[in-house]
Design a protein around this motif. Structure first.
Motif, mmCIF file in Angstrom:
data_model
loop_
_atom_site.group_PDB
_atom_site.id
_atom_site.type_symbol
_atom_site.label_atom_id
_atom_site.label_comp_id
_atom_site.label_asym_id
_atom_site.label_seq_id
_atom_site.Cartn_x
_atom_site.Cartn_y
_atom_site.Cartn_z
ATOM 1 N N GLY A 25 -32.406 3.298 41.674
ATOM 2 C CA GLY A 25 -31.431 2.914 42.726
ATOM 3 C C GLY A 25 -30.351 1.989 42.232
ATOM 4 N N LYS A 26 -30.497 1.477 41.057
ATOM 5 C CA LYS A 26 -29.487 0.533 40.598
ATOM 6 C C LYS A 26 -28.474 1.249 39.707
ATOM 7 C CE LYS A 26 -29.242 -3.852 38.158
ATOM 8 N NZ LYS A 26 -27.915 -4.147 38.634
ATOM 9 N N ALA A 27 -27.204 0.888 39.906
ATOM 10 C CA ALA A 27 -26.150 1.580 39.165
ATOM 11 C C ALA A 27 -25.868 0.875 37.854
ATOM 12 C CB ALA A 27 -24.879 1.645 39.994
ATOM 13 N N LEU B 209 -24.610 9.965 37.134
ATOM 14 C CA LEU B 209 -23.702 10.321 38.230
ATOM 15 C C LEU B 209 -22.412 10.946 37.709
ATOM 16 C CD1 LEU B 209 -23.827 7.410 40.829
ATOM 17 C CD2 LEU B 209 -24.725 9.722 41.045
ATOM 18 N N ARG B 210 -21.809 10.253 36.787
ATOM 19 C CA ARG B 210 -20.527 10.748 36.283
ATOM 20 C C ARG B 210 -20.347 10.328 34.855
ATOM 21 N NH1 ARG B 210 -14.812 10.305 38.953
ATOM 22 N NH2 ARG B 210 -14.421 11.344 36.951
ATOM 23 N N ALA C 167 -16.462 6.298 42.123
ATOM 24 C CA ALA C 167 -17.551 7.248 41.948
ATOM 25 C C ALA C 167 -18.731 6.897 42.854
ATOM 26 C CB ALA C 167 -17.988 7.259 40.487
ATOM 27 N N LEU C 168 -19.012 5.601 42.958
ATOM 28 C CA LEU C 168 -20.171 5.183 43.757
ATOM 29 C C LEU C 168 -19.927 5.349 45.250
ATOM 30 C CD1 LEU C 168 -21.379 2.002 41.848
ATOM 31 C CD2 LEU C 168 -22.522 4.231 42.003
ATOM 32 N N LEU C 169 -18.678 5.098 45.647
ATOM 33 C CA LEU C 169 -18.368 5.140 47.084
ATOM 34 C C LEU C 169 -17.830 6.510 47.478
ATOM 35 C CD1 LEU C 169 -16.646 1.674 47.355
ATOM 36 C CD2 LEU C 169 -18.938 2.257 48.082
ATOM 37 N N PHE C 170 -18.385 7.506 46.842
ATOM 38 C CA PHE C 170 -17.880 8.855 47.061
ATOM 39 C C PHE C 170 -17.895 9.224 48.541
ATOM 40 C CE2 PHE C 170 -18.499 13.453 47.331
ATOM 41 C CZ PHE C 170 -17.346 13.855 46.674
ATOM 42 N N ASN C 171 -18.911 8.786 49.250
ATOM 43 C CA ASN C 171 -19.017 9.152 50.664
ATOM 44 C C ASN C 171 -18.153 8.282 51.567
ATOM 45 O OD1 ASN C 171 -20.787 11.306 50.409
ATOM 46 N ND2 ASN C 171 -22.505 9.877 50.113
ATOM 47 N N GLU C 172 -17.987 7.036 51.158
ATOM 48 C CA GLU C 172 -17.260 6.109 52.018
ATOM 49 C C GLU C 172 -15.756 6.307 51.919
ATOM 50 O OE1 GLU C 172 -19.862 5.295 50.276
ATOM 51 O OE2 GLU C 172 -21.175 3.973 51.427
ATOM 52 N N VAL C 173 -15.271 6.680 50.740
ATOM 53 C CA VAL C 173 -13.828 6.817 50.555
ATOM 54 C C VAL C 173 -13.490 8.285 50.384
ATOM 55 C CG1 VAL C 173 -11.853 6.178 49.144
ATOM 56 C CG2 VAL C 173 -13.749 4.578 49.432
ATOM 57 N N LYS C 174 -12.733 8.792 51.339
ATOM 58 C CA LYS C 174 -12.380 10.217 51.245
ATOM 59 C C LYS C 174 -11.057 10.336 50.520
ATOM 60 C CE LYS C 174 -14.977 12.689 54.587
ATOM 61 N NZ LYS C 174 -15.374 12.153 55.879
#
Lengths: 689, 718
Positions: free
Chosen positions: B42-44, B110-111, B131-138
């Motif tokens: 879970g840690k990036a 992830l990338r 990359a981490l906030l892929f869902n939050e930032v469109k």
């Protein structure tokens, strides 16, 4: 017909006398005649009536003017009592422009005949009233106007008829009982009823209309004049050299026309008494409400001033009535007067109009005038217009609508409205390409007399066409009717408009203002909006304002808040043609409003533009591209090159010289002739409006 | 209690810092195996795999080292892994792609980032967060995408929409950092497409922008969300502040002493606007206040102050009695950008930028030989133009274009002196307005030719000496000329008939008709008279016309075009042609001479060719085709000309003037008035304004400063 017209009146009490008269007339043999039908009926052959008759005549309309007296301008046969008109007859302006000269000719009516200018009738700067009478009768005669003299219209009523232009006819009945049925009624009867104030002792007062004009009758007398208008001062001017003293009494302080910029206020020509008052030469001015006063005649026939209050309390013996000085022994008007003269002006005669016309008087300030819209149409009945002096409620104490030099233009505006409404003749206009916009405006602000005299009442309107490539120019539109412009003029205003108005600076004019303060004039164009003297103001609207916006416009504004606004800086000579001071800022304003370039270019620059740009400035599009470009002479070219505005073709010639002399010889790679920047010095940041 | 708690919290964070410090920043270079064993689920982690021979220091490593610290703040660790030859890992890759960094969550990759995208700290942080906030930032590219997101969120949540010039810029980092904090609260939308920004607003599109879309209050799906632009530059702090302000209640109602009110706006250094209202007019006041609040959102806080009549206001509070809400907005904006208002002063020097106006102005002192033309007046006009054939120039003395043309007109007069029967006259419409109006002249300049028994003809050619001269000369002959014999026709065609006119008209047109072709003759005659003054035209329709038509091998009716310079005669048959067509044929034929300048016709598309042909070439330029090909697709031409903005000067003056501390005694009424927005509450104040106005036009440039001085002076007096 007359009977049926009178029928609705039976129920109205208090009109018995009118009805009796009416009946008497109805029963006379003359009544057998059928009513005369007219499209337009004009009441009164004074200046306004004749002016309207002129326009109706020129348009070929069916009209008739009714005049009580045997000749036109009967008011001027009697008034002013001392015969001197205070409308200026300025014969010399140093200019030949006839339209401009009308700005300073306050007596002429509008006509196409240059012989009918007042300067041919009098040499006097303040002409004699009988010259006006002569002028008016010439005007009526020479133009062949249809005037029915010696015809007193005794009664005007309304007859509903759905087939009529306005849903009703106006039925006029003259003193012989002849009836006239009119589609449109134009009332130009002026103000004919002397104003009277009712107070105890008012029967001792001489009226302006009947007082002696012979100074001998006033030798060694103490005179009290009620009123503070031009008639009061005119009366005083005539006699103040022989009286003991003149006291002048009125409710409000004196309003000097040079302070208020309103010609109806006290004019300097009549104000000799102000001198003698301020120089302590026994004459004097006092303020008090006339309705509180009472005049008591003593046993010697002299008049004493007291208060109405005291009269009501006491007995009727004249010598026993308490006087203010009994308690207050330095009361200003404790002296006995030999004569009291009333000079309180006139009011409109409402008496001949039936109630069905719903012609009511104006608000407190303009009670003496009938209530009209800004289009001069009565609020009560459609098709009833008030013209001339009686129409002054629209601009009372503001502009010149109550005077010949003002209402000659408002009459024309009414006529234009009628032509559109009843004959489908759209408001006259000229259409021009947009490049002529600045010129069209400059021309009008420099010569137009209607704009100049009827400032803030009549304004020119520029209607932009789609994409602002052309525009229509409409002159002297009643600006308060701006929201109804499309119906009144029959022109479309879908793509924005400019309104060109003349204005004095706000807060500059007024009875209590010092109009001679040292920095009163504005000379710099960036301060133009602070100009105090009459100057052109141009309003730009992207959309035609609504009625609401016009009605609830900001206080002190003649029009609602525009999208952009421009003041042309005031000019001492009223000559707004200076290239830098007047034309340039105006053009920049127009350019910013329209987001286009209104500069003019020589063909040479247009040519360069054509090679380097897909879209050319309008001047090149409308001139050069249609083979009507401006070539310019060599000397002008030289100036252009010196100023850096024109591309120097001499140097360009050198660069291109080789191929010039040897046609066909192409330089390898071509010559990167930079798209010469005739505009580059002006790439400065554009200020958004 | 609370203080001990905060100490405790500080202690915790200190401890955490220590952990990060030891575990990541100067982490000893791990081997791949060791590294994978340290990964926590879970840690990036951002990992850089380094070949054994890779340099110990490089620009990238420095940047990565620097980025480690800010990334830790987001809970992301940074590591560098040494690929030891014995321990192979697929991440180590070959030598070619030795420069790659990978982002892991737990042990899931992830990338991967090519190191050249991670060019500096901002880019590293931005990319990793992106990359981490892929869902939050469109990330979107079209207006449609934005519309969809907007529609989906109406009534549900708000949007933070931002435009950055590119991914990895400092602005992008700022937006991503904000998204890290607020991403769950607001929908972040990012674009690098400038077209999207253009579709939203007229703002200056060169800079990165952030808009906040208030979609949550929008319940009606057809309504757009209110969009508030963040005016400050895109930095993490500014975005944070901006979002704080957007979060704050739109309008706060307060009662009591305004000095004790504190809102987020005050903490962020923004002014507060108190709108004083009454219980009686509460509803209206609230509507007004809300309206003002929307207008001022992001610029000031708006509060509705109810029934506040206490005395003793301190200096920090300004009372305004304003007649219009626009004035209030203007006042707040102008106090915010006082430096910007200095722009008015730039307008001080206005130079004429119109070349015609400028050249005429510079030439104004030159005496023109005006006596060569007859000046007409109201009295003489009619008499003169009926007595003799005349050319009349209508101009206005104040109008530059007509004054420039007047010079050419005088040149024509000089050239024609003593040779022409045509009278050259002029009318100054500035002096003789009615004359011009009667002649239907409402724009300037206009040239009209008056000939006896004919309607006046307006000149429509170029406004220059040569063209006008040509017009006058060609007008000497009738148009079309009636040719009486074949011999005359030949003389006409070879230029001998009108020798003196050949220098003015390089082409002669002859219409050939058989005597029976009356309609065609009429049409041609009309076209000829239309072209009168521009082209020489003749007509021949005698019985022996066939001799000519067979000579030039053309069927009747026909046109013969004689080009005198080239000595060529072309023939054009006329088939069912009308006046306009004939005019068009002749005009086109006369234009064709321009082709001779060196256009390589094959290089030009037909449309461009026509485009060029239409122009009247005025100077002796010789153009080559490369030049044209380069230049023609140039951009649209636009004028950049500043003007005085009197309306906002008036607003500024009104707002400055009305801003004053209200004396205690009249405060109540003033406040009531201001909140009811009575349009004429100025009366009391405007009375005094003459004094202010007097001061202002003393100073040319800095009227704004002056006005403020006056105001300060006013305040002292009060």
């Amino acid at each position: 017909m007359g009977l049926s017209a009178a029928a609705p009146l039976w129920g109205a009490p208090g009109l018995l006398l009118t009805i009796a008269l009416h009946l008497a007339l109805s029963l006379s043999p003359a009544q057998a005649r059928a009513p005369v039908l007219r499209d337009y009926c004009v009441l009164g052959a004074g200046p306004a009536g004749l002016q309207m008759a002129y326009f109706l005549q020129r348009a070929g309309r069916d009209y008739m003017v009714f005049e009580r007296a045997p000749g036109p301008g009967s008011f001027f046969t009697r008034y002013p009592r001392h015969r001197k008109l205070i409308s200026i007859n300025k014969r010399y302006t140093g200019k030949t422009n006839a339209e401009f000269n009308l700005r300073h000719d306050w007596n002429s009516l509008l006509s196409h005949d240059p012989r009918l200018l007042f300067r041919h009738y009098s040499d006097a700067y303040y002409p004699d009233a009988s010259d006006m009478v002569r002028y008016l009768s010439d005007f009526a005669e020479r133009l062949g106007l249809h005037v029915l003299y010696n015809t007193t219209i005794a009664h005007v009523t309304l007859n509903k008829d759905s087939g009529a232009w306005n849903g009703h006819y106006f039925i006029l009945t003259d003193h012989r009982g002849q009836a006239y049925q009119c589609s449109v009624l134009l009332v130009a009867t002026g103000l004919s009823v002397p104003n009277q104030v009712d107070f105890p002792g008012s029967e001792y007062v001489d009226g302006y209309e009947s007082v002696s004009v012979d100074p001998k009758d006033f030798v060694g007398q103490n005179v009290l004049i009620l009123g503070r208008g031009n008639s009061a001062f005119e009366t005083a001017e005539n006699i103040f050299s022989v009286t003991n003293f003149i006291h002048m009494l009125s409710r409000s302080r004196v309003r000097l026309s040079w302070a208020t910029h309103y010609v109806g206020d006290l004019r300097a020509i009549n104000n000799g008494l102000l001198d003698t008052y301020q120089l302590k030469s026994l004459d004097g001015l006092l303020e008090s409400d006339l309705t509180d006063l009472a005049i008591v005649k003593d046993h010697k026939g002299k008049f004493h001033i007291t208060l109405k209050l005291f009269m009501e309390a006491g007995n009727q013996s004249s010598d026993a009535i308490p006087l203010p000085q009994d308690n207050n022994d330095n009361f200003a008007m404790r002296v006995a007067y030999d004569r009291v003269i009333r000079c309180l002006g006139w009011k409109f005669d409402f008496s001949i109009f039936s109630k069905s016309l719903r012609l009511s008087s104006g608000s407190e300030l303009s009670k003496k005038y009938p209530l009209v819209r800004a289009s001069y149409e009565s609020k009560g009945s459609r098709g009833l217009f008030i013209l001339g002096t009686a129409s002054h409620s629209v601009d009372y104490r503001k502009s010149a609508g109550g005077f010949i030099h003002g209402f000659r233009y408002t009459v024309r505006a009414v006529h234009r409205l009628l032509e559109q409404r009843h004959h489908g003749m759209a408001w006259p206009s000229t259409e021009h390409p947009i490049t002529h916009l600045a010129s069209a405006i400059i021309r009008r602000i420099n010569e137009a007399s209607g704009l100049y005299q009827m400032f803030s009442v009549l304004a020119d309107v520029v209607l932009l066409k789609e994409n602002a490539t052309t525009f229509e120019y409409l002159e002297e539109f009643p600006m308060q009717m701006l929201a109804q412009l499309e119906t009144i003029t029959g022109r479309r205003a879908r793509h924005g408009l400019f309104v060109i108005n003349m204005e004095y600076g706000r807060n500059y004019s007024g009875p209590d203002k010092d109009v001679f303060f040292s920095d009163r004039s504005v000379g710099y164009m960036e301060d133009a909006w602070l100009s105090n003297f009459l100057h052109p103001v141009i309003y730009y609207y992207r959309h035609l304002p609504t009625e609401q916006e016009v009605r609830f416009r900001p206080a002190g504004w003649p029009l609602p808040r525009p999208s952009a606004l421009h003041h042309v800086v005031e000019d001492f000579l009223t000559d707004w043609t200076a290239p830098v001071g007047h034309i340039l800022p105006l053009r920049r304003f127009l350019e910013n409003c329209l987001d286009t370039d209104l500069r003019s270019f020589y063909a040479e620059s247009c040519f360069l533009f054509a090679l380097t740009h897909q879209k050319l400035p309008p001047f090149c599009q409308q001139g050069y591209l249609r083979m009507q470009g401006l070539m310019g002479t060599e000397s002008l070219r030289q100036h252009g090159v010196e100023s850096g505005l024109l591309w120097d073709s001499a140097t360009m010639g050198k660069r291109q010289g080789a191929s010039d002399q040897q046609p066909g010889d192409h330089r390898p790679g071509g010559h990167p002739l930079a798209p010469g920047p005739p505009v580059s010095p002006f790439n400065s940041n554009k200020e958004e409006l | 209690m609370s203080s001990s708690f905060s100490v405790f919290r500080a202690g915790i964070s200190f401890v955490m810092m220590c952990i990060f410090y030891t575990s990541a920043v100067d982490s000893p270079e791990l081997s791949p195996q060791k590294f994978f064993s340290t990964l926590q689920p879970g840690k990036a982690t951002l990992v850089y795999f380094c070949q054994p021979e890779c340099p110990r220091t490089s620009v990238f490593l420095e940047e990565l080292n620097e980025a480690a610290k800010p990334l830790q703040d987001y809970g992301i660790s940074v590591a560098k892994v040494n690929c030891i030859t014995e321990e192979t890992s697929r991440y180590c890759g070959s030598e070619k792609d030795l420069m790659k960094a990978y982002l892991f969550r737990g042990n899931i990759p992830l990338r991967e980032f090519p190191t050249d995208t991670l060019f500096d700290v901002d880019a590293i942080v931005a990319h990793v967060l992106f990359a981490l906030l892929f869902n939050e930032v469109k990330y979107i590219t079209t207006v449609g995408d934005l519309q969809n997101i907007e529609n989906a969120l109406k009534g549900k949540g708000n949007i933070a929409f931002s435009y950055v010039r590119a991914i990895g810029t400092p602005e992008h980092r700022a937006v991503m950092e904000a998204a890290f904090v607020y991403g769950t609260t607001y929908q972040f939308v990012l674009t690098t497409e400038i077209a999207l920004l253009q579709s939203i607003g007229p703002e200056d599109i060169e800079y990165p922008h952030l808009y906040f879309f208030h979609c949550k209050p929008v319940l009606d799906l057809t309504q757009p969300c209110r969009r508030i632009l963040m005016r400050q530059s895109l930095t993490t702090l500014n975005i944070h502040q901006f979002i704080k302000i957007m979060e704050a209640p739109l309008l706060t109602e307060v009662a009591g002493d305004p000095r004790q009110v504190s809102t987020v706006h005050l903490q962020l250094g923004l002014p507060l606007v108190f709108i004083v209202g009454q219980q009686a007019t509460y509803e209206a006041d609230r509507t007004t206040a809300e309206w003002v609040a929307w207008r001022l959102l992001g610029k000031a806080g708006v509060l509705l102050l109810l029934r506040y009549f206490k005395h003793g206001i301190e200096t920090q509070v300004e009372f305004l009695a304003l007649s219009h809400i626009d004035l209030l907005v203007f006042h707040v904006e102008s106090t915010m950008n006082i430096e910007e208002t200095g722009k008015y002063e730039d307008m001080e020097e206005l130079n004429i930028d119109d070349e015609v106006e400028e050249t005429v102005y510079r030439d104004r002192k030159r005496q023109l030989p005006l006596e060569l033309t007859v000046e007409l007046t109201e009295e003489t006009f009619h008499e003169t133009v009926t007595a003799s054939d005349s050319i009349v120039l209508f101009y206005a003395g104040w109008q530059a274009v007509s004054m420039a043309f007047l010079q050419s007109y005088i040149d024509v007069a000089i050239k024609l002196k003593g040779t022409s029967t045509m009278l050259l006259a002029r009318v100054n419409c500035a002096d003789w307005s009615h004359v011009c109006t009667k002649q239907n002249v409402t724009e300037f300049p206009v040239v009209k030719m008056y000939k006896e028994g004919q309607n006046p003809v307006s000149y429509t050619g170029m406004l220059g000496t040569e063209d006008l001269l040509k017009f006058i000369q060609l007008n000497r002959i009738s148009c079309p000329v009636n040719i009486m014999s074949v011999q005359e026709a030949e003389e006409y065609l070879n230029g001998e008939l009108y020798k003196d006119l050949i220098s003015y008209s390089s082409m002669s047109v002859l219409g050939l008709f058989s005597p029976a072709m009356t309609r065609a003759k009429e049409e041609f005659t009309e076209a000829g008279s239309y072209l009168k003054g521009y082209v020489t035209t003749g007509i021949y329709s005698e019985e022996d016309v066939l001799r000519l038509s067979s000579k030039y091998t053309v069927t009747l009716p026909a046109l013969l075009l004689a080009r005198h310079k080239e000595g060529k005669i072309e023939s054009v048959p006329l088939v069912n042609v009308h006046v306009q067509d004939i005019v068009q044929i002749i005009t086109n034929a006369s234009l064709e001479t321009f082709v001779k300048f060196n256009l390589k016709q094959d290089n030009l598309r037909p449309s461009e060719y026509i485009h060029v042909m239409g122009f009247y070439i005025c100077s002796s330029l010789t153009l080559d085709s490369t030049f044209l090909a380069e230049v023609l697709p140039a951009q649209e031409w636009k004028p950049p000309l500043p003007a005085y903005d009197f309306l906002s000067m008036m607003d500024a003056a009104a707002s400055e003037h009305l801003t004053r501390k209200v004396p205690e005694c009249i405060k109540e009424t003033d406040m009531q008035e201001s909140d009811k927005e009575q349009p004429d509450d100025k009366s009391a104040i405007t009375e005094e304004s003459t004094g202010t106005l007097k001061m202002k036009h003393l100073s040319r440039s800095s009227w704004f400063e002056e006005a403020k001085k006056v105001l300060r002076h006013d305040n002292k007096e009060l």
